[in-house]
Motif scaffolding. Structure first.
Motif, mmCIF file in Angstrom:
data_model
loop_
_atom_site.group_PDB
_atom_site.id
_atom_site.type_symbol
_atom_site.label_atom_id
_atom_site.label_comp_id
_atom_site.label_asym_id
_atom_site.label_seq_id
_atom_site.Cartn_x
_atom_site.Cartn_y
_atom_site.Cartn_z
ATOM 1 N N PHE A 67 39.896 31.624 30.346
ATOM 2 C CA PHE A 67 39.940 32.944 31.046
ATOM 3 C C PHE A 67 41.869 32.911 31.056
ATOM 4 N N THR A 68 41.982 34.579 31.059
ATOM 5 C CA THR A 68 43.358 34.376 31.691
ATOM 6 C C THR A 68 43.723 35.508 32.415
ATOM 7 N N ILE A 69 44.243 35.788 33.553
ATOM 8 C CA ILE A 69 44.435 36.755 34.216
ATOM 9 C C ILE A 69 45.631 37.896 34.113
ATOM 10 N N SER A 70 45.744 38.985 34.116
ATOM 11 C CA SER A 70 47.426 38.967 33.573
ATOM 12 C C SER A 70 47.017 40.606 34.348
ATOM 13 N N ARG A 71 48.325 41.255 34.360
ATOM 14 C CA ARG A 71 48.302 42.520 35.214
ATOM 15 C C ARG A 71 49.296 43.009 34.804
ATOM 16 N N ASP A 72 49.733 44.910 34.913
ATOM 17 C CA ASP A 72 50.702 45.592 34.575
ATOM 18 C C ASP A 72 51.033 46.511 35.916
ATOM 19 N N SER A 73 51.313 46.080 36.767
ATOM 20 C CA SER A 73 51.987 46.194 37.610
ATOM 21 C C SER A 73 52.690 48.386 37.279
ATOM 22 N N ALA A 74 53.223 48.895 37.013
ATOM 23 C CA ALA A 74 53.607 50.153 36.083
ATOM 24 C C ALA A 74 52.492 50.883 36.007
ATOM 25 N N LYS A 75 51.304 50.333 35.949
ATOM 26 C CA LYS A 75 49.869 51.262 35.610
ATOM 27 C C LYS A 75 48.669 50.574 36.532
ATOM 28 N N ASN A 76 48.890 49.837 37.528
ATOM 29 C CA ASN A 76 48.728 49.194 38.797
ATOM 30 C C ASN A 76 46.665 48.934 38.010
ATOM 31 N N THR A 77 46.947 48.139 37.296
ATOM 32 C CA THR A 77 45.721 47.530 36.082
ATOM 33 C C THR A 77 46.174 46.350 35.980
ATOM 34 N N VAL A 78 44.813 45.318 36.648
ATOM 35 C CA VAL A 78 44.957 43.925 36.308
ATOM 36 C C VAL A 78 44.006 43.740 35.184
ATOM 37 N N TYR A 79 43.980 43.011 34.359
ATOM 38 C CA TYR A 79 43.162 42.177 33.273
ATOM 39 C C TYR A 79 42.764 41.057 33.063
ATOM 40 N N LEU A 80 41.175 41.014 32.411
ATOM 41 C CA LEU A 80 40.690 38.911 32.787
ATOM 42 C C LEU A 80 40.298 39.130 31.049
ATOM 43 N N GLN A 81 41.204 38.329 30.232
ATOM 44 C CA GLN A 81 41.575 37.904 28.816
ATOM 45 C C GLN A 81 40.032 36.782 28.768
ATOM 46 N N MET A 82 39.360 36.744 28.247
ATOM 47 C CA MET A 82 37.961 35.734 28.425
ATOM 48 C C MET A 82 37.733 35.465 27.623
ATOM 49 N N ASN A 83 37.536 34.121 26.948
ATOM 50 C CA ASN A 83 37.779 33.419 25.659
ATOM 51 C C ASN A 83 36.279 32.523 25.779
ATOM 52 N N SER A 84 36.001 32.189 24.321
ATOM 53 C CA SER A 84 35.216 30.598 24.435
ATOM 54 C C SER A 84 33.866 30.938 25.176
ATOM 55 N N LEU A 85 33.450 32.270 25.859
ATOM 56 C CA LEU A 85 32.583 32.730 26.573
ATOM 57 C C LEU A 85 30.970 32.139 26.519
ATOM 58 N N LYS A 86 30.611 31.664 27.233
ATOM 59 C CA LYS A 86 29.571 30.374 27.169
ATOM 60 C C LYS A 86 28.091 31.393 28.193
#
Length: 121
Positions: A67-86
């Motif tokens: 999993f990778t967490i990231s954010r776009d502060s200009a958009k007040n948005t946070v993301y969670l990229q989830m790979n190899s899900l179990k």
């Protein structure tokens, strides 16, 4: 009033990927840390990933490297990229953020309504 709205959940096969998004809206002065938690049926809610205002990240051991967490502060948005899900990643995923609204000089703990992620064949 500040709200967090998650999107991107759904059904995915084991080994697949999903990307969750969480957008904060309302009268916001600043957002500090943002994070994702999850709660599986019959289990306690647990922290999955956290990203600070400075961009530092932390992950639960169970999702490190997937999993990778990231954010776009200009958009007040946070993301969670989830790979190899179990299958054990199946849970309701909640977004959380420390938000300073225009009506307060304190950071408030705000939660989203949750989005369901189901990993199954």
């Amino acid at each position: 009033q500040v709200q967090l709205v998650e999107s991107g959940g759904g059904l995915v096969q084991p080994g697949g990927s999903l990307r969750l998004s969480c957008a904060a809206s309302g009268n916001i002065v600043s957002i500090n840390a943002m994070g994702w938690h999850r709660q599986a049926p019959g289990k306690q809610r647990e922290l999955v990933a956290l990203i600070t205002g400075a961009g530092s990240t932390n992950y639960a051991d169970s999702v490190k490297g997937r999993f990778t967490i990231s954010r776009d502060s200009a958009k007040n948005t946070v993301y969670l990229q989830m790979n190899s899900l179990k299958p054990e990643d199946t849970a309701v995923y909640y977004c959380n953020a420390a938000v300073m609204p225009t009506t307060s000089f304190r950071f408030l703990d705000v939660w989203g309504q949750g989005t369901l992620v189901t990993v199954s064949s």
